[in-house]
Design an enzyme around this catalytic site. Structure first.
Site, PDB file in Angstrom:
ATOM      1  N   GLY A  18       3.141  -2.907   3.282  1.00 37.94           N
ATOM      2  CA  GLY A  18       4.040  -1.766   3.188  1.00 37.94           C
ATOM      3  C   GLY A  18       3.632  -0.680   4.154  1.00 37.94           C
ATOM      4  O   GLY A  18       2.489  -0.633   4.603  1.00 37.94           O
ATOM      5  N   GLY A  19       4.598   0.181   4.464  1.00 37.60           N
ATOM      6  CA  GLY A  19       4.305   1.260   5.408  1.00 37.60           C
ATOM      7  C   GLY A  19       3.926   0.692   6.751  1.00 37.60           C
ATOM      8  O   GLY A  19       4.684  -0.049   7.377  1.00 37.60           O
ATOM      9  N   ASP A 137      -3.098  10.165   0.875  1.00 37.08           N
ATOM     10  CA  ASP A 137      -2.399   9.164   0.054  1.00 37.08           C
ATOM     11  C   ASP A 137      -3.075   9.037  -1.311  1.00 37.08           C
ATOM     12  O   ASP A 137      -3.336   7.932  -1.784  1.00 37.08           O
ATOM     13  CB  ASP A 137      -2.386   7.817   0.784  1.00 37.08           C
ATOM     14  CG  ASP A 137      -1.273   6.896   0.293  1.00 37.08           C
ATOM     15  OD1 ASP A 137      -0.398   7.363  -0.470  1.00 37.08           O
ATOM     16  OD2 ASP A 137      -1.287   5.711   0.653  1.00 37.08           O
TER      17      ASP A 137
END
Length: 266
Positions: A18-19, A137
């Site tokens: 992801g990302g 994050d």
């Protein structure tokens, strides 16, 4: 089954994607489990953007390798192979806090406070580096409860954000990003905001509303006024209104724990 570093690493399975990164579980030298993080740069990126992103990932990897804290996952190596950029990390056996809440339901307030105190210790260490390390994050997905019962901080969003800036790709989980980080101006206070959002999740089992003040008591009446007020302050839209530092936040959390302990019957 793929091998890297002349057979030193063997990929066991992909853990997540992801990302701007892919995460793999690997075996090193046929024995120890390790984690491999691959920088994934969009295929349509211009050559100069790709080069800049690769430079940023390498710089961030080398910087993270210098960190020494028993509750931060250790970045052990950085390397490039077949045109791909990798970071090698310590493997932590346990489950992240999102998995924990999905399995056990929302946390009681005492547990949430104890965990917040531990995470504040880690974040204070990062913010006291020169220059300060902003995690970028801090979500329940990136804090792991190890089999030994201690919390470990994993997977920094800093490298992803640096690459995202170079490639024009927004990085981060929307419900945990502060207004200033969304504008590309992350500060140490942005991590405080994410901590408040994470506490909201632990207490309610729900992601907070993006770009808003999070009030766990409004979603869960059992949360005390004082803890809810602290979460609300951490998630204030204005960075200046939040606790000034992770160290200050930890002190306030520990004071809350002490007061709760004093109120308990002997």
């Amino acid at each position: 089954g793929l091998t890297l570093l002349q057979g030193r690493l063997r990929v066991v399975r992909q853990m997540s994607f992801g990302g701007l990164s892919a995460i793999y579980l690997c075996q090193e030298n046929g024995k120890d489990l390790v984690v491999l993080k691959e920088s994934v740069i969009p295929a349509d990126s211009r050559p100069e953007i790709r080069q800049k992103a690769e430079e940023l990932f390498a710089r961030e990897s080398r910087f993270l390798m210098r960190l020494e804290h028993d509750r931060i996952v250790k970045v052990m190596d950085y390397f490039v192979e077949s045109g791909r950029n990798y970071m090698l990390l310590e493997y932590i056996n346990g489950q992240d806090l999102r998995q924990f809440v999905k399995q056990h339901g929302p946390c009681d307030e005492q547990t949430a406070l104890l965990w917040l105190s531990q995470i504040c210790d880690i974040v204070a260490y990062l913010h006291e580096q020169d220059p300060p390390v902003i995690h970028r994050d801090l979500t329940p997905d990136n804090v792991v409860l190890s089999e030994g019962g201690t919390l470990k901080l994993i997977d920094f969003g800093a490298a992803n954000e640096l690459i995202g800036t170079a490639t024009g790709t927004l990085i981060g989980k929307q419900s945990f990003i502060s207004p200033e980080q969304l504008r590309g101006k992350a500060t140490t206070s942005s991590d405080i905001y994410a901590l408040g959002c994470s506490m909201y999740y632990l207490l309610t089992g729900e992601d907070p509303e993006p770009l808003s003040v999070s009030s766990p008591k409004s979603a869960c009446a059992q949360v005390s006024d004082e803890f809810s007020a602290l979460v609300e302050q951490c998630t204030d839209m204005e960075a200046a209104a939040r606790p000034a530092s992770a160290a200050e936040l930890k002190k306030r959390v520990d004071d809350l724990l002490d007061r709760r302990k004093a109120r308990q019957p002997m």
